[in-house]
Design an enzyme around this catalytic site. Structure first.
Site, PDB file in Angstrom:
ATOM      1  N   TRP A 291     -36.280  29.720 -27.913  1.00 44.97           N
ATOM      2  CA  TRP A 291     -35.632  30.634 -26.943  1.00 44.97           C
ATOM      3  C   TRP A 291     -36.246  30.352 -25.572  1.00 44.97           C
ATOM      4  O   TRP A 291     -37.483  30.382 -25.450  1.00 44.97           O
ATOM      5  CB  TRP A 291     -35.907  32.067 -27.392  1.00 44.97           C
ATOM      6  CG  TRP A 291     -35.258  33.138 -26.582  1.00 44.97           C
ATOM      7  CD1 TRP A 291     -33.967  33.172 -26.134  1.00 44.97           C
ATOM      8  CD2 TRP A 291     -35.871  34.369 -26.143  1.00 44.97           C
ATOM      9  NE1 TRP A 291     -33.737  34.338 -25.448  1.00 44.97           N
ATOM     10  CE2 TRP A 291     -34.894  35.090 -25.438  1.00 44.97           C
ATOM     11  CE3 TRP A 291     -37.139  34.933 -26.290  1.00 44.97           C
ATOM     12  CZ2 TRP A 291     -35.149  36.339 -24.877  1.00 44.97           C
ATOM     13  CZ3 TRP A 291     -37.389  36.170 -25.730  1.00 44.97           C
ATOM     14  CH2 TRP A 291     -36.399  36.860 -25.045  1.00 44.97           C
TER      15      TRP A 291
ATOM     16  N   ASP B  68     -41.441  36.031 -34.314  1.00 44.95           N
ATOM     17  CA  ASP B  68     -40.451  36.647 -33.436  1.00 44.95           C
ATOM     18  C   ASP B  68     -39.264  36.982 -34.331  1.00 44.95           C
ATOM     19  O   ASP B  68     -38.555  36.091 -34.824  1.00 44.95           O
ATOM     20  CB  ASP B  68     -40.048  35.674 -32.318  1.00 44.95           C
ATOM     21  CG  ASP B  68     -39.097  36.338 -31.341  1.00 44.95           C
ATOM     22  OD1 ASP B  68     -38.667  37.475 -31.614  1.00 44.95           O
ATOM     23  OD2 ASP B  68     -38.778  35.725 -30.306  1.00 44.95           O
TER      24      ASP B  68
ATOM     25  N   LYS C 183     -30.133  43.522 -31.549  1.00 41.45           N
ATOM     26  CA  LYS C 183     -28.981  42.900 -32.219  1.00 41.45           C
ATOM     27  C   LYS C 183     -28.588  43.665 -33.486  1.00 41.45           C
ATOM     28  O   LYS C 183     -27.428  44.002 -33.669  1.00 41.45           O
ATOM     29  CB  LYS C 183     -29.278  41.446 -32.600  1.00 41.45           C
ATOM     30  CG  LYS C 183     -30.186  40.711 -31.646  1.00 41.45           C
ATOM     31  CD  LYS C 183     -29.491  40.209 -30.417  1.00 41.45           C
ATOM     32  CE  LYS C 183     -30.515  39.880 -29.361  1.00 41.45           C
ATOM     33  NZ  LYS C 183     -30.154  38.885 -28.410  1.00 41.45           N
TER      34      LYS C 183
HETATM   35  C1  LIG Z   1     -35.555  34.724 -30.288  1.00 42.44           C
HETATM   36  C2  LIG Z   1     -35.466  35.974 -29.480  1.00 42.44           C
HETATM   37  N1  LIG Z   1     -36.550  36.722 -29.320  1.00 42.44           N
HETATM   38  C3  LIG Z   1     -36.537  37.852 -28.613  1.00 42.44           C
HETATM   39  C4  LIG Z   1     -35.376  38.286 -28.012  1.00 42.44           C
HETATM   40  C5  LIG Z   1     -35.459  39.545 -27.188  1.00 42.44           C
HETATM   41  O1  LIG Z   1     -34.705  40.584 -27.567  1.00 42.44           O
HETATM   42  P1  LIG Z   1     -34.673  41.959 -26.754  1.00 42.44           P
HETATM   43  O2  LIG Z   1     -33.357  41.997 -26.071  1.00 42.44           O
HETATM   44  O3  LIG Z   1     -34.845  43.002 -27.785  1.00 42.44           O
HETATM   45  O4  LIG Z   1     -35.792  41.955 -25.773  1.00 42.44           O
HETATM   46  C6  LIG Z   1     -34.209  37.548 -28.138  1.00 42.44           C
HETATM   47  C7  LIG Z   1     -32.971  37.972 -27.480  1.00 42.44           C
HETATM   48  O5  LIG Z   1     -32.078  37.243 -27.201  1.00 42.44           O
HETATM   49  C8  LIG Z   1     -34.246  36.358 -28.899  1.00 42.44           C
HETATM   50  O6  LIG Z   1     -33.174  35.603 -29.073  1.00 42.44           O
END
Ligand SMILES: Cc1ncc(COP(=O)(O)O)c(C=O)c1O
Length: 401
Positions: free
Chosen positions: A134, A215, A250
């Site tokens: 990410w 994560d 999500k």
């Molecule tokens: C791999 C990953 N980690 C963390 C997040 C962060 O999510 P949040 O919107 O809850 O901060 C995302 C969101 O796209 C993600 O894809």
């Protein structure tokens, strides 16, 4: 007055959020957004889950105060619900209390709190990230003053997990370093290790002495809420300190409520409590107190049998829709005579896939057809609908031939 802003160079837009902004401005009525990782239903809308609405109604009727969350690491009910989701009811970790959870604003908040905590624990430590990962990961850990390095993850040629090179690289990660692992639905490739592969990674972690940092942003969107914790469960047997960053953006559709959690697994209750005291301090000097509405929703749903059942069904609905769109995409491209084999998409999990489309394809798709994809070729399958599938596949067919 000293003028300082003027001398700034304009910061580059975030690679993913920047695409979202460009999409919003595009007047094309048939534009398609497959960039940002947000779930859309078959009408292309990001719905409020029914279980969430019901929980909100109950909260609205019963809420008596907007006082700060106490303690600032989250209510006992929320933290217990998060741990039950991660470990499963009746897990030894729950009885031994060697785990603590802090309520954070989203998964990003959990990652940043973990980064700040690690930076306090081991200043200048190295955090290893999968290549690719990410795009926000490096920035978050660097902002905490940590170093980042990469380990191989994906073989673009075979479109498979690059497992042996990954394992060999993890065998060389020094003791005391940190390795970020995507709990499931790897972002951006959609490729997850098998249970045996997870087991092998956990053995390397124990032998090498590096700490796994999960994560876990998509629990429930691969194979099921419990099934998706199979990888994590390989690391819980004892002896390892484990970091878990949960996001409920999500799986509960609570994107703008900013609800997540950082859970630490320790060797004993007393070590866990010491770590928690530092998480509280980190939170206090960062945002002081977490936003309560989203966590109240998650707690209400997870602690009520009927709402929990309804939520499980809704998560299944999202999971099944995404899997259906993967299959429809592969079939439609084939029917349109695209020579390239896209069947690898059906073996990947979660919202994302590496499509194999290159930068030139991505640019043409945007400029000529209003199809927005991340420059790396990552597509958000959850942005596909029965309504846009034909136009999308037509556009891809044209850029490929
Ligand atoms: C791999 C990953 N980690 C963390 C997040 C962060 O999510 P949040 O919107 O809850 O901060 C995302 C969101 O796209 C993600 O894809």
């Amino acid at each position: 007055m000293i003028i300082m802003f003027e001398q700034l160079e304009t910061a580059p837009p975030d690679p993913i959020l920047g695409i979202g902004e460009a999409f919003k401005k595009d007047p094309n009525p048939n534009k398609i957004n497959l960039s940002i990782g947000v779930y859309c239903d078959e009408n292309g809308k990001t719905p409020v889950l029914k279980s969430v609405k019901k929980a909100e109604e109950r909260i609205l009727a019963s809420e008596k105060t907007k006082n700060y969350v106490n303690p600032n690491s989250g209510t006992a009910e929320y933290c217990a619900a998060v741990q039950e989701l991660l470990f499963g009811g009746g897990h030894e970790i729950l009885a031994s209390k060697r785990s603590v959870t802090a309520h954070t604003p989203g998964g990003t908040g959990a990652l940043r709190v973990s980064g700040d905590f690690i930076s306090f624990l081991k200043p200048g430590a190295t955090v290893w990230l999968s290549d690719p990962t990410w795009p926000n990961h490096p920035g978050i850990f660097q902002a905490s003053g940590l170093n980042v390095a990469n380990y191989p993850y994906y073989d673009a040629g075979s479109r498979k997990l690059d497992f042996m090179p990954m394992l060999e690289a993890l065998k060389k990660v020094p003791a005391g370093d940190f390795v970020v692992l995507h709990g499931c639905c790897h972002n951006p490739t959609g490729m997850d290790p098998t249970v045996n592969e997870w087991n092998a990674i956990a053995e390397v972690a124990a032998k090498q002495g590096w700490a796994p940092l999960f994560d876990f942003a998509y629990q429930g969107l691969a194979d099921g809420v419990r099934e998706d914790a199979r990888g994590l469960s390989q690391f819980l047997a004892g002896g390892l300190e484990v970091y878990i960053c949960s996001s409920f953006s999500k799986n509960f559709g609570l994107y703008n409520e900013r609800v997540g959690a950082l859970t630490l697994v320790a060797d004993s209750e007393s070590s866990a409590q010491k770590a928690l005291s530092h998480l509280k301090r980190t939170i206090r000097t960062n945002y002081s107190n977490p936003p309560a509405h989203g966590s109240n929703i998650v707690t209400t749903i997870l602690n009520d049998a009927a709402l929990r059942k309804e939520w499980d069904g809704e998560v299944k609905g999202m999971r099944d829709r995404i899997a259906g769109m993967r299959q429809a995409f592969v079939n439609t491209l084939k029917a349109k005579g695209v020579a390239q084999d896209f069947s690898f998409l059906t073996t990947q999990k979660g919202m994302f896939s590496f499509s194999g489309l290159n930068k030139a394809h991505v640019d043409t798709l945007k400029e000529k057809y209003g199809v927005y994809i991340v420059g790396s070729g990552r597509i958000n399958v959850a942005g596909m609908t029965p309504g846009n599938m034909d136009a999308l596949c037509d556009a891809i067919c044209k850029v490929l031939t």
